[in-house]
Motif scaffolding. Structure first.
Motif, PDB file in Angstrom:
ATOM      1  N   ILE A  58       0.837  -1.200   0.000  1.00  0.00           N
ATOM      2  CA  ILE A  58       0.000   0.000   0.000  1.00  0.00           C
ATOM      3  C   ILE A  58       0.872   1.251   0.000  1.00  0.00           C
ATOM      4  N   ASN A  59       1.925   1.225   0.796  1.00  0.00           N
ATOM      5  CA  ASN A  59       2.800   2.399   0.913  1.00  0.00           C
ATOM      6  C   ASN A  59       3.538   2.708  -0.390  1.00  0.00           C
ATOM      7  N   ILE A  60       3.882   1.678  -1.155  1.00  0.00           N
ATOM      8  CA  ILE A  60       4.602   1.920  -2.411  1.00  0.00           C
ATOM      9  C   ILE A  60       3.652   2.147  -3.581  1.00  0.00           C
ATOM     10  N   GLY A  61       2.323   2.064  -3.329  1.00  0.00           N
ATOM     11  CA  GLY A  61       1.347   2.365  -4.355  1.00  0.00           C
ATOM     12  C   GLY A  61       0.920   1.208  -5.214  1.00  0.00           C
ATOM     13  N   PHE A  62       1.405  -0.021  -4.934  1.00  0.00           N
ATOM     14  CA  PHE A  62       0.942  -1.167  -5.720  1.00  0.00           C
ATOM     15  C   PHE A  62      -0.540  -1.406  -5.470  1.00  0.00           C
ATOM     16  N   ILE A  63      -0.949  -1.263  -4.210  1.00  0.00           N
ATOM     17  CA  ILE A  63      -2.372  -1.269  -3.868  1.00  0.00           C
ATOM     18  C   ILE A  63      -2.761   0.188  -3.694  1.00  0.00           C
TER      19      ILE A  63
END
Length: 318
Positions: A58-63
């Motif tokens: 989530i933090n890296i933007g994949f989710i």
């Protein structure tokens, strides 16, 4: 082997038995097919997921926000067909194939689970989706426990997934028009406890809220016994409360969701007791294109065993 690798397990085709319930055009409704070919996506990391890994994705933007929107949509519906997801999410994504690609990429990390069902006669296919363990852990952390369905229950019960997706055809129509006030599900109940409504939808109408108690009857199960059990449950509700429980100022009815008109005739023709005290109607997959105005039907036994009359119920309330 990399835990993100996956494979499809193919269930061999089974010969279709005689006497199955078909539509007027001679097809078996996909959600009421007794001998479907089903392919379950196998994610090998189900038992090794760590919540820390989910937060990192989530933090890296994949989710991302789009993924969380799809997840929230499916969470509230418990299970959805890809057709339902695409339709209700169509305004959030510029390209329809973006929805499909997001679902499949997130499936690889256990965020979603899926089941592909196929008609062995026509080759028609549909992919059914629900939240995987990774997503459930995240939404539990966010405080959404009441809306979550145990993914293992669905992984181990394909018939339940199909039944929920079938009744969600009705809910999707209401949601698309922003008519749903409340929705709840109880597709199974603990052994020894009283049965509960399969799904309950409270919808807005021009005459106030309408509470729909929706039950799914399938030919692959024991539809007559199931219907008798649920009729007894609703009769108990009426005895205890004086009426079907409803929203204040509104009304309530029971809706039997089935695959075809043939199913209605066979089930009603075989059941001994259809109480007049219970407002009830049938909706079949076969008529969903005409939902809701020409999709609800009263069913009445008119004589000897097996004779059933269907009367359209005009639902010009929405």
């Amino acid at each position: 082997m990399d835990r993100f690798n996956a494979a499809l397990e193919v269930v061999p085709m089974i010969e279709i038995p005689p006497g199955v319930w078909r539509t007027k055009s001679g097809q078996i409704p996909l959600f009421d097919h007794p001998t479907l070919i089903s392919n379950m996506f196998h994610y090998e990391g189900r038992n090794t997921n760590r919540f820390e890994d989910t937060l990192r994705l989530i933090n890296i933007g994949f989710i991302d926000e789009g993924a969380l929107f799809l997840s929230s949509l499916i969470m509230h519906f418990r299970c959805m067909s890809e057709r339902q997801v695409r339709h209700l999410a169509r305004d959030r994504f510029s390209k329809q194939n973006e929805i499909a690609s997001r679902l499949r990429s997130l499936r690889k990390i256990g965020w979603f689970e899926s089941l592909v069902i196929e008609d062995p006669e026509t080759g028609a296919k549909e992919t059914l989706w629900w939240l995987g363990l990774t997503a459930v852990q995240y939404f539990q952390f966010q405080g959404h426990g009441a809306d979550l369905q145990d993914p293992w229950l669905l992984i181990n019960n394909n018939k339940l997934v199909i039944a929920v997706c079938a009744v969600n055809q009705m809910r999707a129509w209401f949601e698309d028009r922003d008519l749903i006030e409340k929705a709840s599900y109880c597709p199974q109940w603990p052994k020894g406890e009283k049965p509960r409504p399969f799904a309950t939808f409270v919808v807005r109408t021009v005459h106030g809220p309408l509470t729909l108690y929706v039950e799914r009857l399938t030919q692959a199960g024991k539809p007559v016994h199931y219907m008798q059990t649920k009729i007894a449950m609703y009769e108990d509700m009426i005895r205890e409360s004086g009426e079907l429980i409803r929203e204040q100022g509104g009304s309530a009815m029971v809706v039997w969701s089935v695959g075809s008109f043939h199913a209605i005739e066979e089930i009603v023709g075989s059941i001994d007791h259809l109480p007049d005290s219970l407002l009830q109607a049938f909706v079949c997959d076969e008529s969903m294109e005409d939902f809701p105005n020409a999709a609800f039907f009263f069913a009445q036994k008119i004589g000897r065993r097996g004779e059933v009359r269907l009367k359209p119920l005009q639902m010009d309330l929405f």
